[in-house]
Design a protein around this motif. Sequence first.
Motif, PDB file in Angstrom:
ATOM      1  N   THR A  82      66.649  -2.769 -24.023  1.00 60.41           N
ATOM      2  CA  THR A  82      65.668  -2.729 -22.695  1.00 60.41           C
ATOM      3  C   THR A  82      66.558  -3.546 -21.856  1.00 60.41           C
ATOM      4  O   THR A  82      67.105  -4.425 -22.022  1.00 60.41           O
ATOM      5  N   LEU A  83      66.336  -3.544 -20.148  1.00 59.69           N
ATOM      6  CA  LEU A  83      66.432  -4.378 -19.244  1.00 59.69           C
ATOM      7  C   LEU A  83      65.433  -4.374 -18.407  1.00 59.69           C
ATOM      8  O   LEU A  83      65.083  -3.482 -17.739  1.00 59.69           O
ATOM      9  N   CYS A  84      65.033  -5.521 -17.942  1.00 63.38           N
ATOM     10  CA  CYS A  84      64.026  -5.674 -16.784  1.00 63.38           C
ATOM     11  C   CYS A  84      64.798  -6.747 -15.717  1.00 63.38           C
ATOM     12  O   CYS A  84      65.343  -7.382 -15.741  1.00 63.38           O
ATOM     13  N   TYR A  85      64.227  -6.186 -14.374  1.00 62.31           N
ATOM     14  CA  TYR A  85      64.709  -6.788 -13.320  1.00 62.31           C
ATOM     15  C   TYR A  85      63.293  -7.524 -12.815  1.00 62.31           C
ATOM     16  O   TYR A  85      62.445  -6.662 -12.218  1.00 62.31           O
ATOM     17  N   ILE A  86      62.993  -8.600 -12.782  1.00 60.74           N
ATOM     18  CA  ILE A  86      61.889  -9.327 -12.365  1.00 60.74           C
ATOM     19  C   ILE A  86      62.035  -9.859 -10.969  1.00 60.74           C
ATOM     20  O   ILE A  86      63.028 -10.526 -10.897  1.00 60.74           O
ATOM     21  N   SER A  87      61.117  -9.649  -9.917  1.00 61.68           N
ATOM     22  CA  SER A  87      61.197 -10.018  -8.880  1.00 61.68           C
ATOM     23  C   SER A  87      60.155 -11.118  -8.290  1.00 61.68           C
ATOM     24  O   SER A  87      58.949 -11.057  -9.068  1.00 61.68           O
ATOM     25  N   GLY A 133      58.387 -18.052  -0.172  1.00 65.53           N
ATOM     26  CA  GLY A 133      57.601 -18.723   0.858  1.00 65.53           C
ATOM     27  C   GLY A 133      58.142 -17.756   2.215  1.00 65.53           C
ATOM     28  O   GLY A 133      57.339 -17.497   3.258  1.00 65.53           O
ATOM     29  N   SER A 134      59.561 -17.688   2.367  1.00 61.12           N
ATOM     30  CA  SER A 134      60.184 -17.183   3.627  1.00 61.12           C
ATOM     31  C   SER A 134      59.855 -15.294   3.500  1.00 61.12           C
ATOM     32  O   SER A 134      60.353 -14.918   4.690  1.00 61.12           O
ATOM     33  N   GLY A 135      59.187 -14.914   2.615  1.00 59.24           N
ATOM     34  CA  GLY A 135      59.012 -13.489   2.586  1.00 59.24           C
ATOM     35  C   GLY A 135      60.281 -12.672   2.223  1.00 59.24           C
ATOM     36  O   GLY A 135      60.178 -11.602   1.788  1.00 59.24           O
ATOM     37  N   GLU A 136      61.438 -13.336   1.725  1.00 60.15           N
ATOM     38  CA  GLU A 136      62.778 -12.962   1.056  1.00 60.15           C
ATOM     39  C   GLU A 136      62.279 -12.800  -0.378  1.00 60.15           C
ATOM     40  O   GLU A 136      61.857 -13.375  -1.153  1.00 60.15           O
ATOM     41  N   LYS A 137      62.652 -11.386  -0.686  1.00 58.91           N
ATOM     42  CA  LYS A 137      62.482 -11.022  -2.254  1.00 58.91           C
ATOM     43  C   LYS A 137      63.657 -11.511  -3.221  1.00 58.91           C
ATOM     44  O   LYS A 137      64.913 -11.505  -2.577  1.00 58.91           O
ATOM     45  N   GLU A 138      63.616 -11.903  -4.445  1.00 63.72           N
ATOM     46  CA  GLU A 138      64.601 -12.593  -5.102  1.00 63.72           C
ATOM     47  C   GLU A 138      64.411 -12.000  -6.618  1.00 63.72           C
ATOM     48  O   GLU A 138      63.173 -11.413  -6.930  1.00 63.72           O
ATOM     49  N   TYR A 139      65.434 -12.009  -7.272  1.00 63.30           N
ATOM     50  CA  TYR A 139      65.255 -11.138  -8.717  1.00 63.30           C
ATOM     51  C   TYR A 139      65.986 -12.241  -9.523  1.00 63.30           C
ATOM     52  O   TYR A 139      66.837 -12.839  -9.253  1.00 63.30           O
TER      53      TYR A 139
END
Length: 158
Positions: A5-10, A14-20
């Motif tokens: 399995t492999l999961c990309y958690i996002s 606060g700036s509205g920028e998405k991170e993984y």
Amino acid sequence: MRKTTLCYISRIQGSGEKEYLMLRRTAKKNDGSVGKWMGVGGKIENDETPDSCILREVKEETGLEIKNYNLRGIVYYYSDIWEDEIMYLYSADAFTGELIDYCDEGELQWIAENKLMELNMWEGDIHFLKPLLANEDNIRLKLRYEGDKLVSWENISD
């Protein structure tokens, strides 16, 4: 054939920028992925479903408990030097808990979405990461490697 399995958690900053949350593989000996960045996950154990595996692996590797996770696709890896693999690809955008300080797989780091493609990763990962980041479902790919080189890839979701 190995099943993983492999999961990309996002998360949204606060700036509205998405991170993984990404894992840079550095810690295990004889790791074919040493130095590569990827999501978190691992081998499906006996009597374990892909869903129960991803919940266990994320908790073990990150300390987080994912709450809103989705199976996004299946990737088939074929190699002339590594065991063939079926990988169940997940994404998650809700979790509880605190990120652990030490992961026995390597370095965990939140990476801005617009920087992901700059990371050192397996060449084939780009072919499933792009549709995953575009919120596509039913991702089905077949990747073929010779050594560490991607020699072919095929979208088999049609």
